[in-house]
Scaffold this active site. Structure first.
Site, mmCIF file in Angstrom:
data_model
loop_
_atom_site.group_PDB
_atom_site.id
_atom_site.type_symbol
_atom_site.label_atom_id
_atom_site.label_comp_id
_atom_site.label_asym_id
_atom_site.label_seq_id
_atom_site.Cartn_x
_atom_site.Cartn_y
_atom_site.Cartn_z
ATOM 1 N N HIS A 9 7.171 1.935 11.113
ATOM 2 C CA HIS A 9 7.732 3.079 10.512
ATOM 3 C C HIS A 9 6.584 4.291 10.844
ATOM 4 C CE1 HIS A 9 9.080 6.076 7.575
ATOM 5 N NE2 HIS A 9 9.928 5.297 7.367
ATOM 6 N N LEU A 30 0.886 -1.368 0.149
ATOM 7 C CA LEU A 30 -0.077 -0.167 0.145
ATOM 8 C C LEU A 30 0.842 1.052 -0.106
ATOM 9 C CD1 LEU A 30 -3.244 0.548 2.012
ATOM 10 C CD2 LEU A 30 -1.434 2.452 1.880
#
Length: 338
Positions: free
Chosen positions: A231, A127
């Site tokens: 992240h 994504l």
């Protein structure tokens, strides 16, 4: 809103390549390599051309298209079953508890064990939304359209779905987790290993990675601190997964230590709550904005649309939504809450 999701074609290669260059590394499913991306598009085309409604080893690429400009501004991928052509490795976080009666103390040690437990699951991944489009619910459209695709092709997917989130990457593009663990065995930087994995697969992990459990206490603090941490740009994606019913079951990525989320396929919220309706009318002054999809395989489309419940399984849909989904009265749509 003029954006819709659709299945990718070979003509999307340049757009995907330009987006891949913006990922900043650690994004295995979207490598900045034209040949790899072209191979993904070819594999997706083969999957969409397959007529058997059975569980295979397919990969499907979807793209986010701005119908007003024709630009592709995002992408995502679905893998119907992982770990069939080469092992699907994860680290499983476990705990070893030992007690010493002489010392009167109990010691607990966290360990990382190389595992293929997730083999055979379906996966949602890859994504990426263009940085200039990260507003207005487009990230949600990208992510949730995958679940409507699964619903419309349920027999092609496994009973468990996983999602690997990118781990922490430093400003130099390195991975503290990789540097503290695997990098010591491989003699290559995280960027080199990540690029090699994206293009060639991870069989080299089986060849070189130590098979015995690794005590996290033996890792440097920089590596321990990022275990199971997404992240910073992936925190919103993690929240979206949690809202869909995904949980983190102590599996992490072997490269960057990012969390692997999983859910029972039929319990994924968007999939479970979606309903199928017949479009009785194009045009409505009311209704609510819903995530809607129509079509199968290469004809699959998904977009936000105003949908009005007319009763008895019929709905009305606004003209823009009908155009985005390429539908007419009498067609069916699958739709869920926004």
């Amino acid at each position: 809103m003029s954006f819709r999701m659709r299945t990718a074609t070979e003509a999307d290669l340049s757009a995907l390549y330009e987006m891949a260059k913006l990922t900043g590394g650690g994004f295995t499913n979207l490598p900045p390599d034209r040949d790899s991306l072209a191979a993904k598009l070819a594999r997706s085309a083969d999957a969409l051309a397959r007529t058997e409604e059975t569980l295979g080893t397919d990969m499907i690429v979807l793209v986010l298209e701005n119908m007003a400009t024709g630009q592709v501004r995002g992408t995502c991928q679905l893998f119907t079953r992982v770990g069939q052509h080469w092992p699907f490795y994860s680290y499983r976080i476990g705990t070893l508890t030992q007690t010493s009666k002489e010392l009167g103390r109990t010691f607990r040690a966290d360990m990382l064990t190389l595992s293929t437990d997730l083999e055979g699951a379906s996966e949602v991944g890859g994504l990426f939304l263009h940085p200039r489009e990260r507003a207005g619910g487009l990230g949600m459209l990208l992510a949730r359209s995958r679940y409507l695709f699964i619903r419309q092709h349920r027999a092609r997917f496994a009973d468990r779905v996983i999602a690997e989130l990118r781990g922490v990457i430093d400003e130099a593009g390195g991975s503290p987790f990789w540097d503290g663990l695997a990098g010591r065995f491989f003699g290559m930087s995280f960027q080199e290993a990540d690029e090699f994995n994206a293009i060639n697969g991870n069989q080299f992990i089986a060849d070189l990675m130590p098979k015995h459990p690794i005590y996290t206490a033996m890792l440097p603090e920089s590596a321990r601190a990022v275990i199971s941490m997404p992240h910073p740009t992936g925190r919103a994606a993690m929240r979206m997964l949690e809202n869909e019913g995904f949980t983190h079951d102590n599996y992490i990525d072997i490269f960057d230590g990012g969390p692997t989320m999983s859910a029972s396929t039929d319990q994924i919220r968007s999939l479970a709550e979606a309903v199928t309706s017949r479009v009785a009318k194009i045009g409505t002054d009311g209704g609510e904005i819903r995530l809607a999809s129509a079509g199968r395989l290469t004809a699959f489309k998904a977009a936000y649309a105003h949908v009005e419940d007319l009763g008895k399984g019929d709905v009305a849909i606004d003209e823009e939504g009908a155009a985005l989904l390429d539908i007419k009265p009498g067609d069916s749509i699958v739709h869920a809450h926004r």
